[in-house]
Design an enzyme around this catalytic site. Structure first.
Site, PDB file in Angstrom:
ATOM      1  N   ARG A  23     -56.234  15.239  28.961  1.00  0.00           N
ATOM      2  CA  ARG A  23     -56.815  16.582  29.019  1.00  0.00           C
ATOM      3  C   ARG A  23     -58.256  16.616  28.545  1.00  0.00           C
ATOM      4  O   ARG A  23     -58.989  17.547  28.821  1.00  0.00           O
ATOM      5  CB  ARG A  23     -56.001  17.549  28.164  1.00  0.00           C
ATOM      6  CG  ARG A  23     -54.558  17.693  28.596  1.00  0.00           C
ATOM      7  CD  ARG A  23     -53.752  18.440  27.569  1.00  0.00           C
ATOM      8  NE  ARG A  23     -53.746  17.666  26.318  1.00  0.00           N
ATOM      9  CZ  ARG A  23     -53.496  18.180  25.125  1.00  0.00           C
ATOM     10  NH1 ARG A  23     -53.244  19.462  24.986  1.00  0.00           N
ATOM     11  NH2 ARG A  23     -53.490  17.413  24.054  1.00  0.00           N
ATOM     12  N   GLU A  28     -62.269  17.505  14.638  1.00  0.00           N
ATOM     13  CA  GLU A  28     -62.730  18.459  13.638  1.00  0.00           C
ATOM     14  C   GLU A  28     -64.154  18.058  13.287  1.00  0.00           C
ATOM     15  O   GLU A  28     -64.376  17.012  12.691  1.00  0.00           O
ATOM     16  CB  GLU A  28     -61.813  18.368  12.417  1.00  0.00           C
ATOM     17  CG  GLU A  28     -62.013  19.443  11.405  1.00  0.00           C
ATOM     18  CD  GLU A  28     -60.947  19.384  10.330  1.00  0.00           C
ATOM     19  OE1 GLU A  28     -60.040  20.232  10.350  1.00  0.00           O
ATOM     20  OE2 GLU A  28     -61.041  18.477   9.486  1.00  0.00           O
ATOM     21  N   GLN A  47     -76.270  28.292   7.487  1.00  0.00           N
ATOM     22  CA  GLN A  47     -76.983  28.631   8.717  1.00  0.00           C
ATOM     23  C   GLN A  47     -76.745  27.530   9.745  1.00  0.00           C
ATOM     24  O   GLN A  47     -76.773  26.349   9.408  1.00  0.00           O
ATOM     25  CB  GLN A  47     -78.476  28.736   8.411  1.00  0.00           C
ATOM     26  CG  GLN A  47     -79.347  29.092   9.596  1.00  0.00           C
ATOM     27  CD  GLN A  47     -80.814  29.259   9.197  1.00  0.00           C
ATOM     28  OE1 GLN A  47     -81.117  29.793   8.146  1.00  0.00           O
ATOM     29  NE2 GLN A  47     -81.705  28.801  10.050  1.00  0.00           N
ATOM     30  N   ASP A  48     -76.486  27.920  10.996  1.00  0.00           N
ATOM     31  CA  ASP A  48     -76.358  26.978  12.105  1.00  0.00           C
ATOM     32  C   ASP A  48     -77.527  27.187  13.056  1.00  0.00           C
ATOM     33  O   ASP A  48     -77.933  28.322  13.300  1.00  0.00           O
ATOM     34  CB  ASP A  48     -75.061  27.212  12.890  1.00  0.00           C
ATOM     35  CG  ASP A  48     -73.817  26.776  12.150  1.00  0.00           C
ATOM     36  OD1 ASP A  48     -73.928  26.114  11.101  1.00  0.00           O
ATOM     37  OD2 ASP A  48     -72.716  27.093  12.631  1.00  0.00           O
ATOM     38  N   ASN A  49     -78.050  26.070  13.598  1.00  0.00           N
ATOM     39  CA  ASN A  49     -79.149  26.115  14.557  1.00  0.00           C
ATOM     40  C   ASN A  49     -78.809  25.240  15.749  1.00  0.00           C
ATOM     41  O   ASN A  49     -78.106  24.234  15.604  1.00  0.00           O
ATOM     42  CB  ASN A  49     -80.448  25.609  13.924  1.00  0.00           C
ATOM     43  CG  ASN A  49     -80.881  26.439  12.743  1.00  0.00           C
ATOM     44  OD1 ASN A  49     -80.790  27.655  12.760  1.00  0.00           O
ATOM     45  ND2 ASN A  49     -81.347  25.792  11.705  1.00  0.00           N
ATOM     46  N   ARG A  59     -89.206  16.241  18.387  1.00  0.00           N
ATOM     47  CA  ARG A  59     -89.275  17.371  17.452  1.00  0.00           C
ATOM     48  C   ARG A  59     -89.322  16.796  16.044  1.00  0.00           C
ATOM     49  O   ARG A  59     -88.438  16.074  15.637  1.00  0.00           O
ATOM     50  CB  ARG A  59     -88.065  18.285  17.609  1.00  0.00           C
ATOM     51  CG  ARG A  59     -88.008  18.986  18.962  1.00  0.00           C
ATOM     52  CD  ARG A  59     -86.821  19.956  19.011  1.00  0.00           C
ATOM     53  NE  ARG A  59     -86.678  20.560  20.325  1.00  0.00           N
ATOM     54  CZ  ARG A  59     -87.200  21.723  20.686  1.00  0.00           C
ATOM     55  NH1 ARG A  59     -87.929  22.416  19.839  1.00  0.00           N
ATOM     56  NH2 ARG A  59     -86.996  22.206  21.895  1.00  0.00           N
ATOM     57  N   HIS A  62     -89.920  17.438  10.218  1.00  0.00           N
ATOM     58  CA  HIS A  62     -89.921  18.723   9.535  1.00  0.00           C
ATOM     59  C   HIS A  62     -89.074  18.706   8.269  1.00  0.00           C
ATOM     60  O   HIS A  62     -88.133  17.933   8.157  1.00  0.00           O
ATOM     61  CB  HIS A  62     -89.350  19.815  10.444  1.00  0.00           C
ATOM     62  CG  HIS A  62     -90.039  19.936  11.755  1.00  0.00           C
ATOM     63  ND1 HIS A  62     -89.361  20.145  12.926  1.00  0.00           N
ATOM     64  CD2 HIS A  62     -91.343  19.882  12.084  1.00  0.00           C
ATOM     65  CE1 HIS A  62     -90.225  20.215  13.925  1.00  0.00           C
ATOM     66  NE2 HIS A  62     -91.441  20.057  13.437  1.00  0.00           N
ATOM     67  N   LYS A  72     -79.167  19.041   5.946  1.00  0.00           N
ATOM     68  CA  LYS A  72     -78.719  19.325   7.308  1.00  0.00           C
ATOM     69  C   LYS A  72     -77.592  18.383   7.697  1.00  0.00           C
ATOM     70  O   LYS A  72     -77.595  17.210   7.311  1.00  0.00           O
ATOM     71  CB  LYS A  72     -79.880  19.133   8.299  1.00  0.00           C
ATOM     72  CG  LYS A  72     -81.057  20.040   8.063  1.00  0.00           C
ATOM     73  CD  LYS A  72     -82.212  19.698   8.982  1.00  0.00           C
ATOM     74  CE  LYS A  72     -83.412  20.592   8.693  1.00  0.00           C
ATOM     75  NZ  LYS A  72     -84.580  20.185   9.476  1.00  0.00           N
ATOM     76  N   HIS A 119     -87.080  15.360   8.768  1.00  0.00           N
ATOM     77  CA  HIS A 119     -86.130  15.140   9.846  1.00  0.00           C
ATOM     78  C   HIS A 119     -86.784  15.387  11.198  1.00  0.00           C
ATOM     79  O   HIS A 119     -87.642  16.256  11.331  1.00  0.00           O
ATOM     80  CB  HIS A 119     -84.923  16.090   9.685  1.00  0.00           C
ATOM     81  CG  HIS A 119     -83.976  16.010  10.815  1.00  0.00           C
ATOM     82  ND1 HIS A 119     -83.917  16.968  11.798  1.00  0.00           N
ATOM     83  CD2 HIS A 119     -83.069  15.064  11.137  1.00  0.00           C
ATOM     84  CE1 HIS A 119     -82.997  16.611  12.683  1.00  0.00           C
ATOM     85  NE2 HIS A 119     -82.463  15.465  12.298  1.00  0.00           N
ATOM     86  N   TYR A 132     -77.199  21.796  14.431  1.00  0.00           N
ATOM     87  CA  TYR A 132     -77.166  21.400  13.025  1.00  0.00           C
ATOM     88  C   TYR A 132     -76.873  22.566  12.096  1.00  0.00           C
ATOM     89  O   TYR A 132     -77.187  23.708  12.368  1.00  0.00           O
ATOM     90  CB  TYR A 132     -78.447  20.679  12.604  1.00  0.00           C
ATOM     91  CG  TYR A 132     -79.748  21.423  12.776  1.00  0.00           C
ATOM     92  CD1 TYR A 132     -80.396  21.979  11.687  1.00  0.00           C
ATOM     93  CD2 TYR A 132     -80.349  21.515  14.023  1.00  0.00           C
ATOM     94  CE1 TYR A 132     -81.617  22.626  11.834  1.00  0.00           C
ATOM     95  CE2 TYR A 132     -81.564  22.164  14.186  1.00  0.00           C
ATOM     96  CZ  TYR A 132     -82.188  22.715  13.081  1.00  0.00           C
ATOM     97  OH  TYR A 132     -83.382  23.364  13.241  1.00  0.00           O
ATOM     98  N   ASP A 170     -96.582  20.573  16.128  1.00  0.00           N
ATOM     99  CA  ASP A 170     -96.243  19.263  15.572  1.00  0.00           C
ATOM    100  C   ASP A 170     -97.387  18.255  15.716  1.00  0.00           C
ATOM    101  O   ASP A 170     -97.468  17.299  14.941  1.00  0.00           O
ATOM    102  CB  ASP A 170     -94.979  18.705  16.218  1.00  0.00           C
ATOM    103  CG  ASP A 170     -93.714  19.393  15.718  1.00  0.00           C
ATOM    104  OD1 ASP A 170     -93.812  20.237  14.803  1.00  0.00           O
ATOM    105  OD2 ASP A 170     -92.630  19.092  16.244  1.00  0.00           O
TER     106      ASP A 170
END
Length: 180
Positions: A23, A28, A47-49, A59, A62, A72, A119, A132, A170
């Site tokens: 399937r 998790e 917080q989720d991004n 990117r 930072h 993170k 990061h 993240y 950046d």
């Protein structure tokens, strides 16, 4: 869940237990109790991004400074990236060292990036969806960064220079040696 050391204190790779059958698969992706028991680290994420990027996008690098520093937990939902974490904690025995790890939808690996680390990531696939969790809220005034092609860090982003897509923001970041 399996924890793999990276050589940088508190920065670990997390390999979840994936259950696959005809399937599809299930795993998790985060469990606070298991995470804290296996790593000894805090799993208090607030917080989720999520971002979507095309091949060649870089990117980073930072971080958030001071009381707004963020740890993170990063992973890829679609595609593949080269994820990079740089220890920028003054006094750390691995200060100025970095690790790179390929994260993909296929390998399900996650990287825990502690507070005080820079990061960033580069997109190695045609497109990538990057997700993240952060343990502190974003604060624009606390942003800091280091230019992706810093000579002292010498990070191989696995993207040819002529294919690199880097934001204007950046491109004007300082060098690692200028961090205070």
């Amino acid at each position: 869940m399996e924890i793999q050391e990276t050589g940088l204190k508190d920065c670990v790779i997390i390999k979840p237990r994936v259950f696959e059958d005809t399937r599809g698969y299930f795993f998790e992706s985060f469990n606070k109790n298991t995470f804290e028991a296996k790593t000894g680290l805090s799993g208090n994420f607030v917080q989720d991004n999520e971002s979507f990027s095309s091949y060649g996008v870089i990117r980073g690098l930072h971080a958030q400074s001071g009381e707004h520093a963020q740890a993170k937990l990063v992973r890829v939902l679609k595609g593949e990236v080269l994820d990079v974490a740089v220890d920028a904690r003054p006094g750390s025995p691995t200060y100025g060292k970095h690790i790179s790890v390929k994260l993909s939808a296929e390998n399900h690996l996650q990287l825990y990036v502690p507070r005080g680390f820079l990061h960033g990531f580069s997109v190695l696939s045609e497109t990538a969806e990057f997700f993240y969790k952060c343990d502190n809220f974003y604060n624009k005034a606390s942003e800091l960064g280091v230019i992706y092609n810093d000579a002292d860090l010498a990070i191989d982003w696995m993207i040819p220079e002529d294919k690199a897509a880097v934001s204007e923001k950046d491109l004007i970041l300082n060098t690692f040696s200028s961090l205070k």
